[in-house]
Design an enzyme around this catalytic site. Sequence first.
Site, PDB file in Angstrom:
ATOM      1  N   LYS A 178     -12.986 -24.641  -0.391  1.00 37.16           N
ATOM      2  CA  LYS A 178     -13.535 -25.656   0.683  1.00 37.16           C
ATOM      3  C   LYS A 178     -14.249 -24.684   1.568  1.00 37.16           C
ATOM      4  O   LYS A 178     -13.686 -24.065   2.423  1.00 37.16           O
ATOM      5  CB  LYS A 178     -12.262 -26.229   1.456  1.00 37.16           C
ATOM      6  N   GLU A 254      -6.333 -14.820   7.569  1.00 39.49           N
ATOM      7  CA  GLU A 254      -7.228 -13.989   8.142  1.00 39.49           C
ATOM      8  C   GLU A 254      -7.975 -14.455   9.129  1.00 39.49           C
ATOM      9  O   GLU A 254      -8.703 -15.408   8.963  1.00 39.49           O
ATOM     10  CB  GLU A 254      -8.212 -13.230   7.093  1.00 39.49           C
ATOM     11  N   CYS A 288     -15.669 -11.228  12.692  1.00 39.95           N
ATOM     12  CA  CYS A 288     -14.365 -11.287  13.159  1.00 39.95           C
ATOM     13  C   CYS A 288     -14.187  -9.552  13.637  1.00 39.95           C
ATOM     14  O   CYS A 288     -13.506  -9.642  14.468  1.00 39.95           O
ATOM     15  CB  CYS A 288     -13.572 -11.897  12.033  1.00 39.95           C
ATOM     16  N   GLU A 390     -11.599 -15.336  22.287  1.00 37.41           N
ATOM     17  CA  GLU A 390     -12.620 -14.677  21.102  1.00 37.41           C
ATOM     18  C   GLU A 390     -13.776 -15.581  21.674  1.00 37.41           C
ATOM     19  O   GLU A 390     -13.582 -16.727  21.740  1.00 37.41           O
ATOM     20  CB  GLU A 390     -12.203 -15.019  19.978  1.00 37.41           C
TER      21      GLU A 390
HETATM   22  P1  NAD Z   1     -12.500 -22.303  11.506  1.00 38.48           P
HETATM   23  O1  NAD Z   1     -11.202 -22.178  11.732  1.00 38.48           O
HETATM   24  O2  NAD Z   1     -13.220 -23.576  12.526  1.00 38.48           O
HETATM   25  O3  NAD Z   1     -12.954 -22.870  10.248  1.00 38.48           O
HETATM   26  C1  NAD Z   1     -12.802 -22.371   8.926  1.00 38.48           C
HETATM   27  C2  NAD Z   1     -12.501 -23.125   7.871  1.00 38.48           C
HETATM   28  O4  NAD Z   1     -11.355 -23.823   8.123  1.00 38.48           O
HETATM   29  C3  NAD Z   1     -13.537 -24.277   7.443  1.00 38.48           C
HETATM   30  O5  NAD Z   1     -13.847 -24.311   6.387  1.00 38.48           O
HETATM   31  C4  NAD Z   1     -13.159 -25.438   8.225  1.00 38.48           C
HETATM   32  O6  NAD Z   1     -13.672 -26.486   7.588  1.00 38.48           O
HETATM   33  C5  NAD Z   1     -11.620 -25.180   7.795  1.00 38.48           C
HETATM   34  N1  NAD Z   1     -10.693 -26.227   8.672  1.00 38.48           N
HETATM   35  C6  NAD Z   1     -10.813 -26.461   9.908  1.00 38.48           C
HETATM   36  N2  NAD Z   1      -9.433 -26.978  10.375  1.00 38.48           N
HETATM   37  C7  NAD Z   1      -8.703 -27.177   9.418  1.00 38.48           C
HETATM   38  C8  NAD Z   1      -7.557 -27.644   9.014  1.00 38.48           C
HETATM   39  N3  NAD Z   1      -6.894 -28.599   9.975  1.00 38.48           N
HETATM   40  N4  NAD Z   1      -7.018 -27.857   7.604  1.00 38.48           N
HETATM   41  C9  NAD Z   1      -7.734 -27.168   6.670  1.00 38.48           C
HETATM   42  N5  NAD Z   1      -8.897 -26.504   6.843  1.00 38.48           N
HETATM   43  C10 NAD Z   1      -9.463 -26.540   8.133  1.00 38.48           C
HETATM   44  O7  NAD Z   1     -13.562 -21.031  11.750  1.00 38.48           O
HETATM   45  P2  NAD Z   1     -14.806 -20.677  11.565  1.00 38.48           P
HETATM   46  O8  NAD Z   1     -15.515 -21.161  13.004  1.00 38.48           O
HETATM   47  O9  NAD Z   1     -15.508 -21.568  10.396  1.00 38.48           O
HETATM   48  O10 NAD Z   1     -15.131 -19.317  11.702  1.00 38.48           O
HETATM   49  C11 NAD Z   1     -14.922 -18.459  12.739  1.00 38.48           C
HETATM   50  C12 NAD Z   1     -13.535 -17.703  12.990  1.00 38.48           C
HETATM   51  O11 NAD Z   1     -13.181 -17.058  11.767  1.00 38.48           O
HETATM   52  C13 NAD Z   1     -13.523 -16.808  13.921  1.00 38.48           C
HETATM   53  O12 NAD Z   1     -12.227 -17.112  14.983  1.00 38.48           O
HETATM   54  C14 NAD Z   1     -13.293 -15.478  13.236  1.00 38.48           C
HETATM   55  O13 NAD Z   1     -12.740 -14.501  13.888  1.00 38.48           O
HETATM   56  C15 NAD Z   1     -12.466 -16.064  12.077  1.00 38.48           C
HETATM   57  N6  NAD Z   1     -13.016 -14.986  10.927  1.00 38.48           N
HETATM   58  C16 NAD Z   1     -11.723 -13.961  10.561  1.00 38.48           C
HETATM   59  C17 NAD Z   1     -12.054 -13.106   9.654  1.00 38.48           C
HETATM   60  C18 NAD Z   1     -10.968 -12.122   9.157  1.00 38.48           C
HETATM   61  O14 NAD Z   1     -11.014 -11.565   8.320  1.00 38.48           O
HETATM   62  N7  NAD Z   1     -10.009 -12.256   9.947  1.00 38.48           N
HETATM   63  C19 NAD Z   1     -13.205 -13.110   8.952  1.00 38.48           C
HETATM   64  C20 NAD Z   1     -14.234 -13.831   9.515  1.00 38.48           C
HETATM   65  C21 NAD Z   1     -14.115 -15.076  10.422  1.00 38.48           C
END
Ligand code: NAD
Length: 486
Positions: A178, A254, A288, A390
Site C-alpha cells: 500500500k 521504521e 527521516c 518532527e
Molecule cells: P504516514 O505515517 O502518514 O503514512 C505512511 C503510510 O501509512 C502511508 O501509506 C499511509 O497511507 C499509511 N497509513 C496511514 N494511516 C494508516 C493506518 N491507520 N493504517 C494503515 N496505514 C496507514 O507517514 P508519511 O507522512 O507518509 O511519511 C513521513 C513520515 O515517515 C515521517 O514521520 C518520517 O520520519 C517517516 N519516515 C521514516 C523512515 C525510517 O526509515 N524510519 C523513513 C522515511 C520516512
Amino acid sequence: MKEFKHFINGEYSASLSGKTFENRCPVDNSLIGLVHEAGREEVDAAVKAAKAALKGPWGKLTQAQRIALLNKVADRINERFDEFLDAECRDTGKPHSIASHIDIPRGAANFKAFSETLANHPTEAFRLDTPDGKGAMNIGHRTPKGVIAVISPWNLPLLLMTWKVGPALACGNTVVVKPSEETPATTTLLGEVMNECGVPPGVFNVVHGFGPDSAGEFLTTHPLVDAITFTGETRTGEAIMKAASVGLRNISLECGGKNPGIVFADCDIEKAVEGTMRSAFVNCGQVCLGTERVYVERAIFDQFLARMKEEVAKLKLGRPEDKSANFGPLVSQEHRQKVKYYYDLAVEEGATVEIGGGIPDMGAELNDGAWIEPTIWTGLSDDARVIREEIFGPCCHIRPFDSEEEVIALANDTNYGLAAAIWTENSARAVRVAEQMEAGIVWVNSWFLRDLRTAFGGAKQSGIGREGGVHGLEFYTELKNICIKL
Ligand code: NAD
C-alpha cells in the site's frame, strides 16, 4: 487522463466502487491523474492472491531461481530508468538530479543487494549430548513468513518500498503493497516490470488508498496477512501495532525522527557545513534521517552559522527537470501547511529567523505548487515544540554548546532515536560520543552513507526492529529448529 489502478494477481484493476482520488504534482499543483481507492474487497482479493501464490510456482522456485528473477527485476528498472525517474519526480516534485542519483538506482539495487546477502547467510547447527550417548543434531531452518503487508511513505517512494519488497521476496514471501496516497506512480509501474520479468501472478500486489478506514487499515487488519512492515510516522506506527496485535502478527516499524547533528570545534568545518547542509535540506528536508537540531561548540558557532546561511542562500529552487536546481517543493499542499505551521510557531516560541521562514514567490507558473523556503533558526529554548516535534521540512535550529557532556545530554533529550551525525577530527571523541547516542544509526563525519549490509532501524519512538543485511532475515523468515535424535 492517467489512471493508477491496483495490481492484483498480475493484472491491473479498477476500484469496484468506482472511487478515485486526485494525484497532483507539487511543482505547480497540476493534475497528474486519478488514483483508484481500494475497499475491503480489493484488499481481500490482493491478500488472497498473495496467499495462493505462496503455494504456486513461486513457492517451488529454488533460491537460485528466485535470485535470478529478482536480479532481472533490478535490471529492468534500470532499463526503464527514465520512466521511473519521470514518475517519481512528478509525484514528489524532487529534482531529477537527486532522484537519478538516489531514488531510482537505489530502488533497483534493493532487488540485488538483499538476495545476495540472504543467499549466503548460514543457519546454525548444534550437536546435543543425550543420556544414551548417541546424541542429537539441531539444525536451524528458515522458511518464508508468508504474506507480508508493506505500508510505505511518500518521501522516497520507490526506494523505501523496494527496501522492503526486495528482501521480502528474496526470502520467498509474497507481498501486498500500500504505497502512500501522495505517490502512487512508481509502485504501480513496478507491477509492469514484475510481469515483464516473469514474476508469477500474486507474488507482488498493489492496493491504493489512504490509511484509516481505507486500504491501509483494511490491509493491516486482514487476518491472512502474516506480518506487517511499515515506514512512516510514529503515530501511524502505533495504529499499525494495535492492528497487528490481533492474531499476533509480527511487525517491523521504521518511524519518525528528530535527529541531532553535533559539530565539535575540532571538526573540519567545511566538511561539517557540507554534511549538515545535505542532512537538513536535501529532498526539501523530507528525509527521516535528516538533522533538525544542530548543536555547535561555542568557539566556532558564529563561523558555522555564517557559513550555513551562505550555503542556504545558494540553494536553487526549481522544476525537477531544471538541471541547475537542487531544491524542489514539499510533497503536497497539505504537508506545506504543516511545515508552515511550524515556521510560524518557531517565531511565536521566540526563534530568531536567521534565513528563510516563509513561502517564496516562484512566479505565476509555479506559485500554486508546494514551495517553501529553506530555513535556519537560532535562539529557541530546549523545550520549544519546534525543538521536540518532527517537522519533516527544510529547516533546522542551530544552538551553541560548551562541553561534550552537555551536548550528549541535549542530543539524547528526545522521544525519538533514529539517527545522529557527529563532526569531529578526534577519533577517540567520535567513538566515545557515538557510543552514547541513543539512536539506531550514528554517522561520524558523514551523513546518509548507507551500506545495505548493515542494520537499519530506530531506537525509542523511532521504530521497532532492524532491517538491512542479514537482520532482515529475522523479520522476513520464520526460524525453525529441527532436532534429529541420532
Ligand atoms: P504516514 O505515517 O502518514 O503514512 C505512511 C503510510 O501509512 C502511508 O501509506 C499511509 O497511507 C499509511 N497509513 C496511514 N494511516 C494508516 C493506518 N491507520 N493504517 C494503515 N496505514 C496507514 O507517514 P508519511 O507522512 O507518509 O511519511 C513521513 C513520515 O515517515 C515521517 O514521520 C518520517 O520520519 C517517516 N519516515 C521514516 C523512515 C525510517 O526509515 N524510519 C523513513 C522515511 C520516512
